[in-house]
Design a protein around this motif. Sequence first.
Motif, PDB file in Angstrom:
ATOM      1  N   PRO A  88       8.648   5.846  -0.940  1.00 30.08           N
ATOM      2  CA  PRO A  88       8.214   7.093  -1.588  1.00 30.08           C
ATOM      3  C   PRO A  88       8.338   7.107  -3.113  1.00 30.08           C
ATOM      4  O   PRO A  88       7.542   7.756  -3.791  1.00 30.08           O
ATOM      5  N   GLN A  89       9.306   6.392  -3.656  1.00 30.09           N
ATOM      6  CA  GLN A  89       9.490   6.423  -5.116  1.00 30.09           C
ATOM      7  C   GLN A  89       8.321   5.802  -5.875  1.00 30.09           C
ATOM      8  O   GLN A  89       8.205   5.956  -7.079  1.00 30.09           O
ATOM      9  N   GLU A  91       8.372  -6.052  -9.555  1.00 29.39           N
ATOM     10  CA  GLU A  91       9.174  -4.823  -9.605  1.00 29.39           C
ATOM     11  C   GLU A  91       8.795  -3.882  -8.457  1.00 29.39           C
ATOM     12  O   GLU A  91       9.655  -3.255  -7.848  1.00 29.39           O
ATOM     13  N   ILE A  92       7.499  -3.797  -8.165  1.00 27.91           N
ATOM     14  CA  ILE A  92       7.029  -2.978  -7.044  1.00 27.91           C
ATOM     15  C   ILE A  92       7.629  -3.514  -5.742  1.00 27.91           C
ATOM     16  O   ILE A  92       8.157  -2.758  -4.926  1.00 27.91           O
ATOM     17  N   GLU A 137      11.242  -2.676  -5.077  1.00 26.65           N
ATOM     18  CA  GLU A 137      11.561  -1.300  -4.663  1.00 26.65           C
ATOM     19  C   GLU A 137      11.750  -1.197  -3.151  1.00 26.65           C
ATOM     20  O   GLU A 137      12.202  -0.181  -2.646  1.00 26.65           O
ATOM     21  N   GLY A 138      11.366  -2.223  -2.432  1.00 28.09           N
ATOM     22  CA  GLY A 138      11.533  -2.205  -0.972  1.00 28.09           C
ATOM     23  C   GLY A 138      10.257  -1.787  -0.279  1.00 28.09           C
ATOM     24  O   GLY A 138       9.164  -2.003  -0.767  1.00 28.09           O
ATOM     25  N   GLY A 139      10.418  -1.150   0.861  1.00 25.39           N
ATOM     26  CA  GLY A 139       9.275  -0.743   1.665  1.00 25.39           C
ATOM     27  C   GLY A 139       9.388  -1.330   3.054  1.00 25.39           C
ATOM     28  O   GLY A 139      10.221  -2.198   3.313  1.00 25.39           O
ATOM     29  N   VAL A 190       0.841  -1.198   0.000  1.00 26.14           N
ATOM     30  CA  VAL A 190       0.000   0.000   0.000  1.00 26.14           C
ATOM     31  C   VAL A 190       0.875   1.247   0.000  1.00 26.14           C
ATOM     32  O   VAL A 190       1.955   1.262   0.574  1.00 26.14           O
ATOM     33  N   GLN A 191       0.384   2.287  -0.666  1.00 26.43           N
ATOM     34  CA  GLN A 191       1.115   3.543  -0.712  1.00 26.43           C
ATOM     35  C   GLN A 191       0.820   4.420   0.498  1.00 26.43           C
ATOM     36  O   GLN A 191       1.630   5.245   0.876  1.00 26.43           O
TER      37      GLN A 191
END
Length: 159
Positions: free
Chosen positions: A96-97, A143-144, A147-149, A65-66
């Motif tokens: 954030p990216q 790919e999402i 990106e990490g998180g 989730v963003q």
Amino acid sequence: MTSRLLTTWTEHDSAVQEILDLSAKSLLIFDEDLSPLKLENPARIAALNRLLSSRQQGSQLTIVVQKTEFVRQYSPQLMKLLRVYSPTLQIIDAPPQLEARNDSLLIADDKHALLRFHRDHARSRLITDDVHECKPYRKRFDEILGEGGDPISATTLGL
């Protein structure tokens, strides 16, 4: 193997339930905040619980989730599942990216998918029983994830 274009929120809502019902082993979700998916609906929580409690080896639910506020404040049943089924269930706060991403993905068992083209609109594509059609969306989800998180914890830390 079918693919349908959906244009209304009613169609989208039905498609969310269809994808949840079809998921037998894995479910991948990328969304801004999960609110349009209405995962707190009893039928949807039941479907998620069924997936997570299945005896199938490697069953997995991964959510990215963003914005985490909605999940933390308005999704008590989902947070309960996170407490019970971690690490089979992961909820990740996107880095954030990824803020510029406006789409939403639900991918079940790498062969069913619901793709909302823009988070503010119901216009979406429902794919059922088609591994080939789902492959680029699975790649996008990977790919999402790449990106990490930060993983969301089911427990509140503090005093």
